[in-house]
Design an enzyme around this catalytic site. Sequence first.
Site, PDB file in Angstrom:
ATOM      1  N   TRP A  75      -5.562   7.608  16.515  1.00 14.57           N
ATOM      2  CA  TRP A  75      -6.222   7.873  15.237  1.00 14.57           C
ATOM      3  C   TRP A  75      -7.484   7.026  15.272  1.00 14.57           C
ATOM      4  CZ3 TRP A  75      -7.661   5.284  10.693  1.00 14.57           C
ATOM      5  CH2 TRP A  75      -7.866   6.082   9.567  1.00 14.57           C
ATOM      6  N   ASN A 101      -2.640   0.120  19.547  1.00 15.68           N
ATOM      7  CA  ASN A 101      -2.620   0.506  18.137  1.00 15.68           C
ATOM      8  C   ASN A 101      -3.153  -0.692  17.357  1.00 15.68           C
ATOM      9  OD1 ASN A 101      -2.065   1.392  15.567  1.00 15.68           O
ATOM     10  ND2 ASN A 101       0.159   1.326  15.765  1.00 15.68           N
ATOM     11  N   GLU A 486      -0.017  11.002  -9.141  1.00 12.95           N
ATOM     12  CA  GLU A 486       0.656  11.425  -7.918  1.00 12.95           C
ATOM     13  C   GLU A 486       0.413  12.920  -7.659  1.00 12.95           C
ATOM     14  OE1 GLU A 486       1.801  10.069  -5.430  1.00 12.95           O
ATOM     15  OE2 GLU A 486       3.211  11.445  -4.516  1.00 12.95           O
ATOM     16  N   LYS A 490      -1.389  14.348  -4.275  1.00  7.53           N
ATOM     17  CA  LYS A 490      -0.767  15.348  -3.398  1.00  7.53           C
ATOM     18  C   LYS A 490      -1.734  16.515  -3.185  1.00  7.53           C
ATOM     19  CE  LYS A 490       2.155  13.589  -1.868  1.00  7.53           C
ATOM     20  NZ  LYS A 490       2.448  12.318  -2.228  1.00  7.53           N
ATOM     21  N   GLU A 493      -4.703  15.446  -0.833  1.00 10.89           N
ATOM     22  CA  GLU A 493      -4.395  15.219   0.579  1.00 10.89           C
ATOM     23  C   GLU A 493      -3.902  16.472   1.284  1.00 10.89           C
ATOM     24  OE1 GLU A 493      -1.429  12.182   1.178  1.00 10.89           O
ATOM     25  OE2 GLU A 493      -0.199  12.919  -0.444  1.00 10.89           O
ATOM     26  N   LYS A 612       0.444   8.713   8.785  1.00 12.96           N
ATOM     27  CA  LYS A 612       1.665   8.421   8.033  1.00 12.96           C
ATOM     28  C   LYS A 612       1.814   6.934   7.778  1.00 12.96           C
ATOM     29  CE  LYS A 612       5.611   9.500   6.172  1.00 12.96           C
ATOM     30  NZ  LYS A 612       5.492  10.078   4.826  1.00 12.96           N
TER      31      LYS A 612
HETATM   32  C1  F6R Z   1       0.556   9.871   0.196  1.00 12.54           C
HETATM   33  C2  F6R Z   1       0.951   8.897   1.165  1.00 12.54           C
HETATM   34  C3  F6R Z   1       0.191   7.613   1.249  1.00 12.54           C
HETATM   35  C4  F6R Z   1       1.171   6.442   1.359  1.00 12.54           C
HETATM   36  C5  F6R Z   1       0.400   5.132   1.555  1.00 12.54           C
HETATM   37  C6  F6R Z   1       1.317   3.940   1.611  1.00 12.54           C
HETATM   38  O1  F6R Z   1       1.344  11.008   0.257  1.00 12.54           O
HETATM   39  O2  F6R Z   1       1.871   9.107   1.898  1.00 12.54           O
HETATM   40  O3  F6R Z   1      -0.641   7.460   0.153  1.00 12.54           O
HETATM   41  O4  F6R Z   1       1.932   6.396   0.201  1.00 12.54           O
HETATM   42  O5  F6R Z   1      -0.345   5.200   2.745  1.00 12.54           O
HETATM   43  O6  F6R Z   1       2.196   4.026   2.675  1.00 12.54           O
HETATM   44  P1  F6R Z   1       3.501   3.132   2.732  1.00 12.54           P
HETATM   45  O7  F6R Z   1       4.349   3.528   1.576  1.00 12.54           O
HETATM   46  O8  F6R Z   1       4.112   3.466   4.052  1.00 12.54           O
HETATM   47  O9  F6R Z   1       3.072   1.713   2.631  1.00 12.54           O
END
Ligand code: F6R
Length: 617
Positions: A75, A101, A486, A490, A493, A612
């Site tokens: 990425w 990474n 939220e 959604k 994104e 992710k």
């Molecule tokens: C939205 C999404 C991101 C995560 C954010 C935090 O659908 O998935 O906004 O919520 O990157 O990620 P975590 O929860 O893994 O710290």
Amino acid sequence: MCGIVGYVGPQPALDIIVEGLSRLEYRGYDSAGVAVLADGNLRTEKRAGKLQNLRDALAESPPPADGIGIGHTRWATHGAPTDVNAHPHVDNANRVAVIHNGIIENFARLRVELEERGSKFHSQTDTEIAAHLLSDELQSAGDGDLAAAMRRTCRQLEGAFTLVAVSTEDPDLVVAARRNSPLVVGRGQGENFIASDVAAFIAHTRDAIELGQDQVVELRRDSVRVTDYDGTQVEGNEYYVDWDASAAEKGGYKYFMLKEIMEQPRAVADTLLGRLGEDGTLSLDEMRLSPADLRDIHKIVIIAAGTSYHAGLIAKYAIEHWCRIPCDVDVASEFRYRDPILDPQTLVIAISQSGESMDTLMAMRHAREQRSKVLAICNVNGSTIPRESDAVVYTHAGPEVGVAATKTFLTQLVACYLVGLYLAQVRGLKYGDEIRTIIEQLAAMPDSVERLLDTMQPTRDLARSLADSETVLFLGRHVGYPVALEGALKLKELAYMHAEAFAAGELKHGPIALIEPGLPVVVVVPSEEGRGVLHDKIVSNIQEIRARGARTIVIAQADDESVRPYADDLIELPDVPTLLQPLVATVPLQIFACELALAKGNDVDQPRNLAKSVTVE
Ligand code: F6R
């Protein structure tokens, strides 16, 4: 973010690595590559774009299938997503291959130094310096000890990084180093794996070792040796992965996201499982904070990013209402830069699905430096954030492969409610039967979500009818406001559409100027308990926007007759208490965004530019 796989063992390394990379695709990437070491030769292949491009290149000119190897999905951070910038990177002698990474912050200075010493660079990446540096270290020591060279290399690097390397000098060894960015070892019989997450090797083994900060691991067929940067042997944290490979398959759905939305009733039920004892007391997973510590807390700060931040915003309503403790909610990436006031009586709740978001990790480390206690709410066992926290509540949603968070959001809400109730219990603010009543309401949620999911066809049709809209606005009040946020996230994104959410009361302070005939506006209306002032006010807000021509899409309790006259489209929710309403109100918004994105032909599992697990700041 970047996916990492390494393999040493008797099976065809290339197949294992490419299969592992495909299981990590969900992390988000824009190029992919492999390096295989066989018969003393190092062969790398890398391609921009999807993994299929790499597969095609490998099919055209296959490297040896056996040997050992490493693979990477990148990425892009430094340098565009091109073939040349893809990993692995090799040194000028093609003796060492490295994948990475994270971000090497001092790469520019190191690159100049290496160039002065004769290294020729081919890419714009920060990673390539690691390949040259590692090769230099290996050559200057002249002992062929790749692990020692890796330790010396890491000591020169600044930033957050995971590095994995192979070298022709020791063709049976994969070496990896970890600072901040995630890395886990999979232990097999006569074979070993390394990856950025267990999904890459779960089809082969469920015995895992989580590596700690600043540790180096040496993998051979029959051994795993972990050391710190000084070479002192240390114990890795061994654990058993309690979900199997099928949990990370699509199970008949076209997209992981669709499957994960449908899994929500089970995920909510699993997160609640076994929390309430026979005697009516609530217990959490790893509560390393004593009741005395929790009674001392005078302030709570929730830190999180993206969807997890929205869970935090909802948690604030429940925690303040049940526990009467002031609760702030901060975007993790902003937290430490605002010089927050923290002390040992502040409880910091870090919410993170992955347990690896660098923004959240750095924010919680800052809090710990100020001697605040940190409680993590997390979905990934053994990840960095729970490991560094004083207490953990796991969300038990199972693996979430779709990049957009769905089932983990609902389970984060459940975990937040549990934390709120637990605090109320410990601080003597609620009687056992009050807690039991709320737990029973929560226990009824899987059923409510299940029934709601069965009624979603009109929401799908509505979403498809709006595929050509340029903007969708979302409004909410109280816990409905974070739900609106939220819903907008959604849609952005997944459907790449402009979407914005407002607290409905803020509308008249500016955003109402955006309303024009036909503009779709989704309004989340509070449920039964919230009727009265809160409810009436939002009904007025719906009237205000409708009077200006907006197309009103109202999400309200099924028997709420008062909103019907003002709803162009009505999405009906089951009857649940207001504070718990986000557990149902979010579901149609997930389906709305997913269906609209599908109507536009988007890949809902891997939306463009997203990762992710966001392991850079
Ligand atoms: C939205 C999404 C991101 C995560 C954010 C935090 O659908 O998935 O906004 O919520 O990157 O990620 P975590 O929860 O893994 O710290």
